[in-house]
Write a protein that holds these residues in place. Structure first.
Motif, PDB file in Angstrom:
ATOM      1  N   ARG A  97      39.478  28.715  35.997  1.00 34.36           N
ATOM      2  CA  ARG A  97      38.780  28.065  35.123  1.00 34.36           C
ATOM      3  C   ARG A  97      37.177  28.074  35.292  1.00 34.36           C
ATOM      4  O   ARG A  97      36.319  27.862  34.252  1.00 34.36           O
ATOM      5  CB  ARG A  97      38.971  26.567  35.076  1.00 34.36           C
ATOM      6  CG  ARG A  97      38.306  25.699  36.494  1.00 34.36           C
ATOM      7  CD  ARG A  97      38.948  24.364  36.516  1.00 34.36           C
ATOM      8  NE  ARG A  97      38.466  23.560  37.834  1.00 34.36           N
ATOM      9  CZ  ARG A  97      37.568  22.665  37.657  1.00 34.36           C
ATOM     10  NH1 ARG A  97      37.000  22.455  36.698  1.00 34.36           N
ATOM     11  NH2 ARG A  97      36.994  22.235  38.877  1.00 34.36           N
ATOM     12  N   TRP A  98      36.628  28.870  36.158  1.00 36.82           N
ATOM     13  CA  TRP A  98      35.517  29.440  36.344  1.00 36.82           C
ATOM     14  C   TRP A  98      35.076  30.333  35.649  1.00 36.82           C
ATOM     15  O   TRP A  98      35.816  31.406  35.286  1.00 36.82           O
ATOM     16  CB  TRP A  98      35.054  29.721  37.955  1.00 36.82           C
ATOM     17  CG  TRP A  98      35.375  28.538  38.894  1.00 36.82           C
ATOM     18  CD1 TRP A  98      36.652  27.805  39.069  1.00 36.82           C
ATOM     19  CD2 TRP A  98      34.494  27.975  39.805  1.00 36.82           C
ATOM     20  NE1 TRP A  98      36.431  26.812  40.255  1.00 36.82           N
ATOM     21  CE2 TRP A  98      35.130  27.175  40.716  1.00 36.82           C
ATOM     22  CE3 TRP A  98      33.263  28.142  40.362  1.00 36.82           C
ATOM     23  CZ2 TRP A  98      34.557  26.297  41.387  1.00 36.82           C
ATOM     24  CZ3 TRP A  98      32.652  27.497  41.380  1.00 36.82           C
ATOM     25  CH2 TRP A  98      33.196  26.606  41.888  1.00 36.82           C
ATOM     26  N   GLN A  99      33.882  30.232  35.034  1.00 39.03           N
ATOM     27  CA  GLN A  99      33.219  31.544  34.346  1.00 39.03           C
ATOM     28  C   GLN A  99      32.641  32.469  35.047  1.00 39.03           C
ATOM     29  O   GLN A  99      31.891  32.301  35.870  1.00 39.03           O
ATOM     30  CB  GLN A  99      32.201  30.935  33.366  1.00 39.03           C
ATOM     31  CG  GLN A  99      32.675  29.838  32.414  1.00 39.03           C
ATOM     32  CD  GLN A  99      31.676  29.072  31.641  1.00 39.03           C
ATOM     33  OE1 GLN A  99      30.850  28.377  32.051  1.00 39.03           O
ATOM     34  NE2 GLN A  99      31.650  29.343  30.192  1.00 39.03           N
ATOM     35  N   LEU A 100      32.908  33.750  34.592  1.00 40.82           N
ATOM     36  CA  LEU A 100      32.543  34.880  35.309  1.00 40.82           C
ATOM     37  C   LEU A 100      30.942  35.416  35.243  1.00 40.82           C
ATOM     38  O   LEU A 100      30.736  35.417  33.996  1.00 40.82           O
ATOM     39  CB  LEU A 100      33.479  36.211  35.090  1.00 40.82           C
ATOM     40  CG  LEU A 100      32.878  37.338  35.817  1.00 40.82           C
ATOM     41  CD1 LEU A 100      33.058  37.298  37.406  1.00 40.82           C
ATOM     42  CD2 LEU A 100      33.908  38.562  35.355  1.00 40.82           C
ATOM     43  N   ASN A 101      30.183  35.645  36.075  1.00 38.05           N
ATOM     44  CA  ASN A 101      28.925  36.118  35.721  1.00 38.05           C
ATOM     45  C   ASN A 101      29.147  37.719  36.098  1.00 38.05           C
ATOM     46  O   ASN A 101      29.312  38.038  37.011  1.00 38.05           O
ATOM     47  CB  ASN A 101      27.849  35.563  36.775  1.00 38.05           C
ATOM     48  CG  ASN A 101      27.499  34.154  36.559  1.00 38.05           C
ATOM     49  OD1 ASN A 101      27.756  33.406  35.296  1.00 38.05           O
ATOM     50  ND2 ASN A 101      27.418  33.312  37.768  1.00 38.05           N
ATOM     51  N   GLY A 102      28.388  38.489  34.815  1.00 40.67           N
ATOM     52  CA  GLY A 102      28.463  40.000  35.264  1.00 40.67           C
ATOM     53  C   GLY A 102      29.696  40.382  34.468  1.00 40.67           C
ATOM     54  O   GLY A 102      30.457  39.805  33.735  1.00 40.67           O
ATOM     55  N   SER A 103      30.049  41.861  34.358  1.00 42.15           N
ATOM     56  CA  SER A 103      30.768  42.626  33.808  1.00 42.15           C
ATOM     57  C   SER A 103      32.256  42.178  34.309  1.00 42.15           C
ATOM     58  O   SER A 103      32.532  42.319  35.568  1.00 42.15           O
ATOM     59  CB  SER A 103      30.758  43.632  33.672  1.00 42.15           C
ATOM     60  OG  SER A 103      31.808  44.663  33.202  1.00 42.15           O
ATOM     61  N   ALA A 104      33.432  42.024  33.442  1.00 37.75           N
ATOM     62  CA  ALA A 104      34.814  41.832  33.823  1.00 37.75           C
ATOM     63  C   ALA A 104      35.257  43.253  34.219  1.00 37.75           C
ATOM     64  O   ALA A 104      36.555  43.179  35.125  1.00 37.75           O
ATOM     65  CB  ALA A 104      35.418  41.076  33.002  1.00 37.75           C
ATOM     66  N   THR A 105      34.841  44.365  33.594  1.00 36.23           N
ATOM     67  CA  THR A 105      35.492  45.539  33.955  1.00 36.23           C
ATOM     68  C   THR A 105      34.640  46.555  34.588  1.00 36.23           C
ATOM     69  O   THR A 105      35.099  47.348  35.387  1.00 36.23           O
ATOM     70  CB  THR A 105      35.679  46.029  32.615  1.00 36.23           C
ATOM     71  OG1 THR A 105      34.479  46.081  31.598  1.00 36.23           O
ATOM     72  CG2 THR A 105      36.959  45.313  31.668  1.00 36.23           C
ATOM     73  N   GLN A 106      33.285  46.547  34.364  1.00 38.85           N
ATOM     74  CA  GLN A 106      32.323  47.523  35.032  1.00 38.85           C
ATOM     75  C   GLN A 106      31.759  46.852  36.235  1.00 38.85           C
ATOM     76  O   GLN A 106      30.568  46.451  36.278  1.00 38.85           O
ATOM     77  CB  GLN A 106      31.215  48.155  34.012  1.00 38.85           C
ATOM     78  CG  GLN A 106      31.867  48.634  32.687  1.00 38.85           C
ATOM     79  CD  GLN A 106      32.749  49.832  32.902  1.00 38.85           C
ATOM     80  OE1 GLN A 106      32.159  50.729  33.785  1.00 38.85           O
ATOM     81  NE2 GLN A 106      33.887  50.128  32.481  1.00 38.85           N
ATOM     82  N   ARG A 107      32.522  46.833  37.376  1.00 45.51           N
ATOM     83  CA  ARG A 107      32.074  46.158  38.345  1.00 45.51           C
ATOM     84  C   ARG A 107      32.912  46.404  39.799  1.00 45.51           C
ATOM     85  O   ARG A 107      33.763  47.084  39.477  1.00 45.51           O
ATOM     86  CB  ARG A 107      32.556  44.454  38.120  1.00 45.51           C
ATOM     87  CG  ARG A 107      33.679  44.066  38.162  1.00 45.51           C
ATOM     88  CD  ARG A 107      33.911  42.755  38.047  1.00 45.51           C
ATOM     89  NE  ARG A 107      33.173  41.838  39.106  1.00 45.51           N
ATOM     90  CZ  ARG A 107      32.231  41.020  39.016  1.00 45.51           C
ATOM     91  NH1 ARG A 107      31.692  40.978  37.745  1.00 45.51           N
ATOM     92  NH2 ARG A 107      31.481  40.531  39.853  1.00 45.51           N
ATOM     93  N   TRP A 108      32.438  46.239  40.958  1.00 52.82           N
ATOM     94  CA  TRP A 108      32.740  46.382  42.174  1.00 52.82           C
ATOM     95  C   TRP A 108      33.457  44.987  42.117  1.00 52.82           C
ATOM     96  O   TRP A 108      33.102  44.006  42.321  1.00 52.82           O
ATOM     97  CB  TRP A 108      31.860  46.646  43.254  1.00 52.82           C
ATOM     98  CG  TRP A 108      32.340  46.471  44.809  1.00 52.82           C
ATOM     99  CD1 TRP A 108      32.202  45.561  45.576  1.00 52.82           C
ATOM    100  CD2 TRP A 108      33.334  47.375  44.933  1.00 52.82           C
ATOM    101  NE1 TRP A 108      33.078  45.697  46.551  1.00 52.82           N
ATOM    102  CE2 TRP A 108      33.808  46.963  46.303  1.00 52.82           C
ATOM    103  CE3 TRP A 108      34.076  48.444  44.585  1.00 52.82           C
ATOM    104  CZ2 TRP A 108      34.483  47.378  47.379  1.00 52.82           C
ATOM    105  CZ3 TRP A 108      35.089  49.209  45.323  1.00 52.82           C
ATOM    106  CH2 TRP A 108      35.286  48.554  46.919  1.00 52.82           C
ATOM    107  N   HIS A 109      34.988  45.081  42.683  1.00 52.22           N
ATOM    108  CA  HIS A 109      35.646  43.901  42.495  1.00 52.22           C
ATOM    109  C   HIS A 109      35.747  43.172  43.860  1.00 52.22           C
ATOM    110  O   HIS A 109      36.058  41.990  44.032  1.00 52.22           O
ATOM    111  CB  HIS A 109      37.227  44.171  42.416  1.00 52.22           C
ATOM    112  CG  HIS A 109      37.498  44.546  40.850  1.00 52.22           C
ATOM    113  ND1 HIS A 109      37.412  45.622  40.378  1.00 52.22           N
ATOM    114  CD2 HIS A 109      37.563  43.753  39.692  1.00 52.22           C
ATOM    115  CE1 HIS A 109      37.551  45.731  39.076  1.00 52.22           C
ATOM    116  NE2 HIS A 109      37.747  44.550  38.578  1.00 52.22           N
ATOM    117  N   GLY A 110      34.881  43.751  44.998  1.00 50.95           N
ATOM    118  CA  GLY A 110      34.740  42.907  46.111  1.00 50.95           C
ATOM    119  C   GLY A 110      33.699  41.801  45.732  1.00 50.95           C
ATOM    120  O   GLY A 110      33.071  41.097  46.845  1.00 50.95           O
TER     121      GLY A 110
END
Length: 359
Positions: free
Chosen positions: A263-276
């Protein structure tokens, strides 16, 4: 304690620790020798430094040289100030090492905006006369990956040099092949603190910041530490070998964390990102209270380099977030040595503490 602050620093790789031990330099050993001395112990220390240099260089493009520094901040200062460029352009979400150095040098600094995901426009227009463009590879606060190779092309088309802060990307993703200058830091890729490097493309001349004995190819005077160089080199060697498995591991961790914090909103890109890197916000969240109530989890309310400043994150504000949204954001960082079970336990504790706030 569950450690989830990998963007601030990473645990020291066991391989790096082992590589450093012979160079601690206790009595009766040769590990204390000055690598700039001509005698046999000095030459052995110098050889260890050069092995480390080659290992770090293997993470970077061909056709350049590695200059060891005290860290990425010094490397960035050497790149910007040493380049001689006076008309600068940097992204709005650069680390303070870039923003503050560039601002001090160029009062007319051009700040390149980012979109709501933290990405610089690949087709950005640069004013005539721009001398150097600096855009980081992976943002330290939100994990967004920039289109650095396209941006480097744009910089070159305008006659400018391109500097890439690759601190969060080095050893994790491929380096920008067409950058002119690349800064990195050992302790962000499982090496020791106190050492970093600047990669300089062949043919590019820089002016030194530190003068004295002329060490490090005349660009960084002072005695090198074989201990730190060896640790950096070993960490780089492991990173090169584990790049794919590390990426797969953090991608799996990301999925586990997102399932719990759905339920938390993501800051930044959901796809173009380092997943760590997982930067999230929850409307109405009191982050200071959250951190106090989840004391057995080490995570961040923003960039560690700006902690204590009292200022809202310039990165999150550049995305268009309000001050209240910025203040309701947290950053979780994980990597090679994070276990999925401990990450899920930490996320469950964070979610429970947030729910107890009624948000």
């Amino acid at each position: 304690m569950i450690y989830l602050d990998y963007q601030a620093t990473t645990p020291l790789a066991p391989e790096a620790r082992e590589a450093m031990l012979p160079w601690l330099g206790g009595p009766g050993t040769a590990g204390f020798a000055n690598p700039h001395s001509p005698h046999r112990p000095g030459r052995a220390a110098a050889a260890a430094v050069e092995v480390a240099r080659d290992r770090v260089a293997a993470l970077l493009p061909p056709g350049g040289r590695v200059i060891f520094t005290s860290g990425a901040t010094e490397a960035i200062n050497l790149a910007i100030l040493g380049s001689g460029a006076r008309a600068l352009a940097v992204s709005a979400i650069e680390h303070a090492a870039v923003l503050d150095t560039a601002s001090a040098l160029d009062p007319g600094l051009i700040v390149l905006p980012v979109d709501s995901e933290g990405r610089v426009d690949e087709n950005m227009a640069l004013p005539a006369g721009t001398g150097l463009v600096a855009v980081m590879q992976v943002n330290n606060e939100i994990g967004t990956i920039q289109p650095v190779e396209s941006l480097a092309d744009r910089a070159h088309a305008a006659g400018a040099l391109f500097l890439c802060d690759a601190v969060q990307g080095a050893g994790k993703i491929a380096p920008p092949a067409n950058a002119d200058l690349i800064a990195l830091s050992a302790h962000k890729l499982y090496g020791p603190k106190g050492i970093g490097a600047l990669w300089v493309r062949d043919g590019l001349e820089l002016a030194p910041l530190i003068r004295g004995g002329g060490q490090e190819q005349g660009l960084r005077s002072g005695t090198l530490s074989p201990l730190l160089c060896a640790g950096f080199g070993a960490a780089a060697l492991v990173a090169a070998k584990c790049m794919e498995t590390d990426a797969a591991h953090v991608a799996d961790l990301w999925l586990g964390a997102r399932a719990i914090l759905s339920r938390w909103q993501l800051n930044g890109s959901a796809t173009q990102r380092w997943h760590g890197n997982l930067n999230l916000r929850l409307p109405g969240l009191d982050v200071a209270r959250l951190m106090s109530e989840v004391r057995d989890v080490a995570f961040s309310a923003g960039s560690a380099c700006a902690s204590g400043s009292g200022r809202p994150s310039h990165v999150l504000r550049a995305l268009g977030l309000s001050d209240s949204q910025v203040k309701a954001s947290i950053r979780l960082g994980f990597g090679r040595y994070t276990e999925r079970r401990e990450l899920e336990d930490a996320c469950a504790k964070i979610e429970a503490a947030a729910a107890a706030q009624g948000v």
